[in-house]
Every structure is written in C-alpha cells, then in structure tokens.
Scaffold this motif. Structure first.
Motif, PDB file in Angstrom:
ATOM      1  N   THR A 153     -72.234   7.267  14.349  1.00  0.00           N
ATOM      2  CA  THR A 153     -71.034   7.602  15.113  1.00  0.00           C
ATOM      3  C   THR A 153     -69.751   7.281  14.361  1.00  0.00           C
ATOM      4  O   THR A 153     -68.723   7.900  14.594  1.00  0.00           O
ATOM      5  N   TRP A 154     -69.816   6.332  13.444  1.00  0.00           N
ATOM      6  CA  TRP A 154     -68.626   5.918  12.714  1.00  0.00           C
ATOM      7  C   TRP A 154     -68.231   6.904  11.620  1.00  0.00           C
ATOM      8  O   TRP A 154     -67.081   6.923  11.180  1.00  0.00           O
ATOM      9  N   ALA A 155     -69.161   7.721  11.150  1.00  0.00           N
ATOM     10  CA  ALA A 155     -68.906   8.573   9.980  1.00  0.00           C
ATOM     11  C   ALA A 155     -67.800   9.590  10.239  1.00  0.00           C
ATOM     12  O   ALA A 155     -66.912   9.780   9.405  1.00  0.00           O
ATOM     13  N   ALA A 177     -64.133   9.600   8.507  1.00  0.00           N
ATOM     14  CA  ALA A 177     -63.705  10.792   7.767  1.00  0.00           C
ATOM     15  C   ALA A 177     -62.338  11.272   8.260  1.00  0.00           C
ATOM     16  O   ALA A 177     -61.465  11.612   7.451  1.00  0.00           O
ATOM     17  N   LEU A 178     -62.138  11.283   9.565  1.00  0.00           N
ATOM     18  CA  LEU A 178     -60.843  11.699  10.120  1.00  0.00           C
ATOM     19  C   LEU A 178     -59.725  10.750   9.700  1.00  0.00           C
ATOM     20  O   LEU A 178     -58.620  11.182   9.364  1.00  0.00           O
ATOM     21  N   LEU A 179     -60.005   9.453   9.700  1.00  0.00           N
ATOM     22  CA  LEU A 179     -59.005   8.471   9.265  1.00  0.00           C
ATOM     23  C   LEU A 179     -58.677   8.645   7.785  1.00  0.00           C
ATOM     24  O   LEU A 179     -57.517   8.610   7.381  1.00  0.00           O
ATOM     25  N   MET A 226     -64.952   4.179  17.888  1.00  0.00           N
ATOM     26  CA  MET A 226     -66.117   4.330  17.011  1.00  0.00           C
ATOM     27  C   MET A 226     -66.110   3.394  15.804  1.00  0.00           C
ATOM     28  O   MET A 226     -67.086   3.344  15.064  1.00  0.00           O
ATOM     29  N   MET A 227     -65.002   2.682  15.613  1.00  0.00           N
ATOM     30  CA  MET A 227     -64.900   1.773  14.463  1.00  0.00           C
ATOM     31  C   MET A 227     -64.199   0.497  14.894  1.00  0.00           C
ATOM     32  O   MET A 227     -63.332   0.530  15.762  1.00  0.00           O
ATOM     33  N   GLY A 254     -53.890   1.666  15.946  1.00  0.00           N
ATOM     34  CA  GLY A 254     -52.616   1.890  15.270  1.00  0.00           C
ATOM     35  C   GLY A 254     -52.754   2.231  13.799  1.00  0.00           C
ATOM     36  O   GLY A 254     -51.794   2.690  13.174  1.00  0.00           O
ATOM     37  N   ILE A 255     -53.933   2.032  13.241  1.00  0.00           N
ATOM     38  CA  ILE A 255     -54.141   2.341  11.821  1.00  0.00           C
ATOM     39  C   ILE A 255     -53.959   3.833  11.545  1.00  0.00           C
ATOM     40  O   ILE A 255     -53.676   4.230  10.417  1.00  0.00           O
TER      41      ILE A 255
END
Length: 164
Positions: free
Chosen positions: A45-47, A51-53, A123-124, A129-130
C-alpha cells in the motif's frame, strides 16, 4: 564566475541529480507495486503513496533547474521585437516576476506545510504536510536562481546551464 554563480550552479546540479534519483525511485516503486500485486498477490500500500510523493519532489527540482537554465516561458518572442534598451529591462522584469512567483510559492507552501504537519499520511508514517515541502524547496531555489539571472543581466553576463 563569482561565488554566487558557482553556488547556484552547484544547487542546480544537486537539484538535477536529486530529480533523476527521484525519478528512478518512482520507477522502482511502481515496479514493486506491480510485482507485489501480480506476482506476490500482496499489494504494497505504501508504494503508490511514495511514488506520488516522489513525483512532487521530482517536479519541484526539475522546475527549479528549468528556471535557472532559463527554460521557463519568458515571452521572448515578443521581447525580441522591442528596442534593445527595452529588451534588457523586460528581461529583468521577467526574472523579477519569476522570483516573486517563487517567493509566493515559499509563503503558500510553508503555510500549508505547517497547517498539515501534525496530520499523518494514511499509507506512510510521515506527516501529511510533507506534500508541501517540495513547493517550499522549489520556491527558495527559484528565488535564488532569479536573483542570479538579474545580477547576470545587470553585469551583461549570461547564466550558463549547470549541466554544461
């Protein structure tokens, strides 16, 4: 080449390197997500969230490098039609406006980043705010690079792209 130009060239090279590394990391995240889903039958779920971040950071660094290398839209096709004296003034104005836009990015990005920093991404395990940090980083770099261009124009010099 003065200290400030060397400093900006170094920042531009670092930004470009980070953008490339980030882009490679995006590809790896997406590949891992596909492998997890179709091979391991366990979707990480984190991938996708990572990737979006990373895309936000890649875009921010790429945008800043584009400003330093004068890759932004500067209405140059209209500027060349003006008398030479006005061309110089308009180029300074364009870089000043781009720098102002960068400062507004810093201000707005900082406000949103601080407003969302205490919330966690679903998911992470990082602050929500990051997502706005790349906006702040790109804004600071755009301001620095715009100042570099204005100084170069006032000295009658040209800012050479960092990758040359």
């Amino acid at each position: 080449m003065n200290f400030y130009t060397k400093f900006c060239a170094m920042l531009s090279k670092i930004s470009l390197i980070l953008a490339v590394i980030g882009l490679l990391a995006v590809v790896l995240c997406v590949q891992w997500q596909v492998i997890g889903r179709y091979v391991l039958n366990d979707t990480p779920t984190w991938a996708e969230a990572l990737a979006l971040l990373l895309v936000l950071f890649v875009t921010a660094f790429g945008l800043a490098v584009g400003v330093r290398d004068a890759g932004h839209i500067g209405l140059e096709s209209l500027v060349v039609l003006l008398p030479e004296k006005w061309q110089h003034r308009i180029e300074i104005l364009i870089h000043g406006l781009v720098g102002l836009f960068g400062a507004l990015m810093v201000h707005g990005g900082w406000l949103w980043m601080m407003a969302k920093w205490n919330e966690k991404k679903p998911m992470m395990p990082v602050p929500d705010g990051i997502d706005y940090l790349p906006l702040v980083i790109a804004g600071v770099l755009i301001v620095l690079f715009s100042i570099e261009h204005i100084i170069a124009l006032l000295r009658g010099q040209v800012v050479e792209p960092a990758w040359n």
